[in-house]
Design an enzyme around this catalytic site. Structure first.
Site, PDB file in Angstrom:
ATOM      1  CB  SER A  95      -1.052   0.023   1.123  1.00 51.59           C
ATOM      2  OG  SER A  95      -2.002   0.734   1.129  1.00 51.59           O
ATOM      3  CG  ASP A 217      -6.951  -2.625  -3.525  1.00 47.93           C
ATOM      4  OD1 ASP A 217      -7.835  -1.979  -2.685  1.00 47.93           O
ATOM      5  OD2 ASP A 217      -6.077  -2.763  -3.602  1.00 47.93           O
ATOM      6  CG  HIS A 245      -5.661  -2.195   0.174  1.00 47.39           C
ATOM      7  ND1 HIS A 245      -5.012  -1.627  -1.242  1.00 47.39           N
ATOM      8  CD2 HIS A 245      -4.830  -1.334   0.981  1.00 47.39           C
ATOM      9  CE1 HIS A 245      -4.196  -1.078  -1.064  1.00 47.39           C
ATOM     10  NE2 HIS A 245      -4.009  -0.579   0.110  1.00 47.39           N
TER      11      HIS A 245
END
Length: 269
Positions: A95, A217, A245
């Protein structure tokens, strides 16, 4: 200051092996990698750590000004790598840590061999000619909700972020991870994350990169992953047959296999 204690650094795997450093995303800690990192500890020197402000890091080391932008988190990565005197590093970032990792490779390319970006986003807010997945008002509302009721925000957002509603234990785990973070630290980290724009950094990434994208996602949609892969000069784009995610939680075997296949392919080439 002892960087290894400050960032709660853990090292496993054979001495002298190529180092592989795992960096966690917003609101999490190194435990997010517990299903993936050990898969590489037989052949890599595996390093996990907590960003200052998260997990088992030293809370006294947190500086609000330093960590008001992603530069502070980039510095954490560089500090850990320097403290262990690592070279030829495979850096794996999830991320926002994918962009932090990109920034680290640009800053000190001589220390890094490759970059793996899991669910990256160069900018979360839509812009002219760019799909980030969120309108500015969406992000403002998200940050306002987080600031006013962090525990409530965590309970509502974590299951949506991790996806996989048929496996509620995953959302519960991420909720608990969020709730362990100091609300003020979380607010600043969220602002640094969701208001960031790293599009100009992508063409400057100096190492071969793997972009791992989940098919569904809500935080980093397909268009975002495709954009990152298109902009990074030497990149490989792989779509995992996974949702959410956090594939290192929801689909760890697929995640490990994809990373391993890419690394082995590079060695074979």
């Amino acid at each position: 200051m002892d960087i290894l204690a400050r960032n709660n650094v853990t090292v496993q795997g054979p001495e002298g092996a190529q180092p592989m450093v795992f960096a966690h995303g917003f609101g999490c800690d190194q435990s997010m990698w517990r299903h993936v990192a050990p898969d590489f500890a037989d052949r890599y020197r595996v390093v996990t750590f907590d960003f200052v402000g998260g997990g088992g890091s030293d809370p006294a080391a947190y500086d609000a000004d330093k960590y008001a932008s992603l530069d502070g988190y980039r510095q954490d990565v560089l500090d850990v790598v320097r403290a262990l005197d690592l070279r030829d590093v495979v850096l794996v970032g999830h991320s926002v840590a994918a962009m932090v990792g990109a920034m680290a490779t640009i800053a000190e390319p001589e220390r890094f061999a490759s970059l793996v970006m899991v669910g990256p986003s160069a900018r979360y807010i839509d812009d002219e000619g760019y799909v980030g997945g969120f309108a500015r008002e969406d992000i403002d509302e998200l940050l306002e909700s987080l600031a006013s009721n962090y525990l409530g925000w965590s309970a509502a957002m974590a299951p949506a972020i991790v996806g996989n509603p048929d496996r509620p234990e995953l959302g519960h785990e991420l909720t608990e991870a969020f709730c362990r973070m100091d609300p003020d630290v979380a607010r600043r980290f969220a602002e640094a994350t969701f208001l960031s724009d790293n599009r100009d950094d992508l063409p400057r990434v100096p190492v071969p990169s793997l972009v791992l994208q989940c098919r569904e996602d809500v935080i980093a949609p397909m268009e975002v992953g495709e954009y990152v892969a298109e902009q990074v000069p030497d990149s490989t784009f792989v779509v995992l047959e996974a949702t959410g995610h956090c594939p290192q939680l929801s689909a760890p075997e697929l995640t490990s296999d994809a990373i391993g296949a890419w690394l082995e392919g590079r060695v074979a080439a």
